[in-house]
Structure formats: structure tokens, C-alpha cells
Design an enzyme around this catalytic site. Sequence first.
Site, PDB file in Angstrom:
ATOM      1  N   LYS A  63     108.663 -33.799  53.267  1.00 39.97           N
ATOM      2  CA  LYS A  63     109.825 -33.663  54.145  1.00 39.97           C
ATOM      3  C   LYS A  63     109.729 -34.759  55.195  1.00 39.97           C
ATOM      4  O   LYS A  63     108.719 -34.880  55.889  1.00 39.97           O
ATOM      5  CB  LYS A  63     109.807 -32.288  54.802  1.00 39.97           C
TER       6      LYS A  63
ATOM      7  N   LYS B 107     112.721 -33.784  50.553  1.00 35.23           N
ATOM      8  CA  LYS B 107     113.817 -33.577  51.488  1.00 35.23           C
ATOM      9  C   LYS B 107     113.842 -34.681  52.530  1.00 35.23           C
ATOM     10  O   LYS B 107     112.794 -34.966  53.095  1.00 35.23           O
ATOM     11  CB  LYS B 107     113.618 -32.223  52.173  1.00 35.23           C
TER      12      LYS B 107
HETATM   13  C1  PBG Z   1     113.140 -26.426  59.455  1.00 34.83           C
HETATM   14  C2  PBG Z   1     114.201 -26.956  58.589  1.00 34.83           C
HETATM   15  C3  PBG Z   1     115.109 -27.970  58.878  1.00 34.83           C
HETATM   16  C4  PBG Z   1     115.925 -28.099  57.751  1.00 34.83           C
HETATM   17  C5  PBG Z   1     115.518 -27.172  56.830  1.00 34.83           C
HETATM   18  N1  PBG Z   1     114.433 -26.488  57.351  1.00 34.83           N
HETATM   19  C6  PBG Z   1     115.332 -28.718  60.117  1.00 34.83           C
HETATM   20  C7  PBG Z   1     114.339 -29.642  60.673  1.00 34.83           C
HETATM   21  O1  PBG Z   1     113.288 -29.908  60.113  1.00 34.83           O
HETATM   22  O2  PBG Z   1     114.629 -30.095  61.758  1.00 34.83           O
HETATM   23  C8  PBG Z   1     117.040 -29.085  57.597  1.00 34.83           C
HETATM   24  C9  PBG Z   1     118.048 -28.748  56.559  1.00 34.83           C
HETATM   25  C10 PBG Z   1     119.278 -29.558  56.589  1.00 34.83           C
HETATM   26  O3  PBG Z   1     119.435 -30.528  57.352  1.00 34.83           O
HETATM   27  O4  PBG Z   1     120.179 -29.228  55.801  1.00 34.83           O
HETATM   28  N2  PBG Z   1     113.083 -25.022  59.405  1.00 34.83           N
END
Ligand code: PBG
Length: 327
Positions: free
Chosen positions: A197, A250
Site C-alpha cells: 500500500k 493499492k
Molecule cells: C486505511 C485505508 C485507507 C484506504 C483504505 N483503507 C486510507 C488511507 O490509508 O489513508 C483508502 C481507500 C481509498 O482511497 O479508496 N484504513
Amino acid sequence: MFEDIQIDRHRRLRMKGRLRDMVRETILTPNDFIWPLFVVAGRDVRREVPSMPGVYNLSVDRLAGEVEPAVALGIPAVLLFGIPEKKDEQGSGAYDPEGVVQQAIGELKRRVPELIVIADCCLCEYTSHGHCGVVREGEIVNDESVELLTRAAVAQAEAGADMIAPSDMFDGRVAAIRAALDEAGFVQLPILSYAAKYASAFYGPFRDAAQSTPAFGDRRSHQMDPPNVREAMREIETDLDEGADIIMIKPALAYLDVLRAARDRYDVPLAGYNVSGEYAMVKAAARNGWLDGDRAMMEILTAIKRAGADLILTYHAVEAARLLKGK
Ligand code: PBG
């Protein structure tokens, strides 16, 4: 002039729609989709997220009604995010047995039992400072945060979740969550890890939807640096060693090369998260008449699958499934 030369006639198989259908290499189906949902406290809430047209904050009582048509279209799973009424320093709403996501899981499993309910496991929606873990003297500390995540995972499992999806990017969380789940008797509960991520600008609208923008600082001390792909392979390797069953990249669209690299290297099921910013860009451009929103959506989802994703987390799930089914 073409009389003496031999040319490859690539266009032959493009001349008719039926022929194109026959030789298509990547076929999207509603079964590929996981639909992310934002659950809020309260009753009878269905509030559109301003930066994500077509995406709603939903109260627990409105969930089943929202999800049933998606299941009828063939979407197998949802991913739940919770936005609690009160946030605190320790993100206690994440592991409260009565917390909003725990209630939502119970409600969905009762009302729509065939649906696979995946629980996003992170603290950022539950902490008053908006960080994914415990903050001490300005630092997001690792091990203490992981401890709290294991509690959240067990609470989600006890509420009836079918899968736990840790999204924090702290070190050792998959191993710790696996151990905690096993100890609590959930040996058969799979983990979908957000393995790679990235610290991405494309999460902007999500933070609007989840009210989880960090009050100070950013997430760069735990989420990955966008230019790196080899490092993503190491993150995946670690998560697999620690017991992840499905791995996720992601964002997906801006990281198709990372999906491809992961697909070529690992044989586990692979997921790509078509994140909020990627969704919002398409919606905004379509609203302005700058592109055909439906076609852009299908092209993006197909690209994510073509790059190697078996599963696609997307806010487009229902509209894409409708198009695929001609409904
Ligand atoms: C954290 C989380 C995030 C997203 C999914 N899980 C936000 C972040 O890391 O700031 C982002 C998902 C998206 O942008 O669609 N719980």
C-alpha cells in the site's frame, strides 16, 4: 503496391463485434468485484460523499437494502469501513464489540448470509488524530499499534466477518493477527492483506468519506514510497510468510506494473484496489462531459484485471456489474 509483400492483417479479427468477443483475452465479471462500503453511526442515514458521487455513508439499518441488489447482480463480497460516533486517541471504536463495524457485520450476516463480508482492519477511522495507530511524541509506534489491530481483528471475527483485511502497513501485523485469530478459534478465517500500500494522493476522497485525514503529519513513515516496486515484492513476501491468504496492491490504476510484477512472481490470489481518487477522477471528468464515464470505468477495471488482479476492490462495482449484465 501490396501485391508483392506479405503483411500481417491484424484487423481481420477486429472486423465484427462477435469476432472481437471471441478473441478477447480479459473478461470482466461481477464475480471479480469487492464493493467497499462506509458504515456510520445513527439510523436511517444515506448521505452521499461529496467527492465521490454515487458513494454513500450508510447507517447499519440501511446496509442490507443497499447490498441486496448488488448480490442479485452477482457481486460476491463487500469490504466494510466504519466511521464511529466518537473518536479517541486509542481508536477504541475499532475493537469495541458494539462498534459500528461489528454491528454492521452482524446485521449483514443475518440479513444477507450468502454475502462475503470482509472487514477492513485499521485504526485511522477511529482515532481522534486520524493516524493508523498509536502516536507517541509525534511518532506512529509500531508494536503497540499492532497489538490494538489484533484486538480489532478478533472483534471483527467474533462479529461474524468472513475475512480480515489489515490496511495499516505496520510491520508484523499479519503474523500478529494470524496468531490472535488462531488463538481465538478462527483458524479458518482468511486474511486479505494490503501487502503493498503506497502513500498516495489518490486516497484524498476516502479521507473525506471516512473523516480520517491525519490531524498532523502524513502516512509516509508506514505506507510505501510510490517509486518503489522491488520493495513491494519484499512486502508481499513478508505478508505471505506471516500467513496472508490473499495479497493486495493499492492503489491499482497508478500501480499496474506492481500488479503485473506480483502476478508474475506469486501464485496466491491477487487483489487490486481501485481507490477513491481514481474513482473521483472518472466521475468528475464524466460530469464535465470530458469523457464517457462508463467506457472509462470499464477500461480501467479491465486494465486492472489484465495487469493480473483476480479481485478488484472498486466503488464502481454496482454500476459496472449492471453494465456487464445489461441491466
Ligand atoms: C486505511 C485505508 C485507507 C484506504 C483504505 N483503507 C486510507 C488511507 O490509508 O489513508 C483508502 C481507500 C481509498 O482511497 O479508496 N484504513
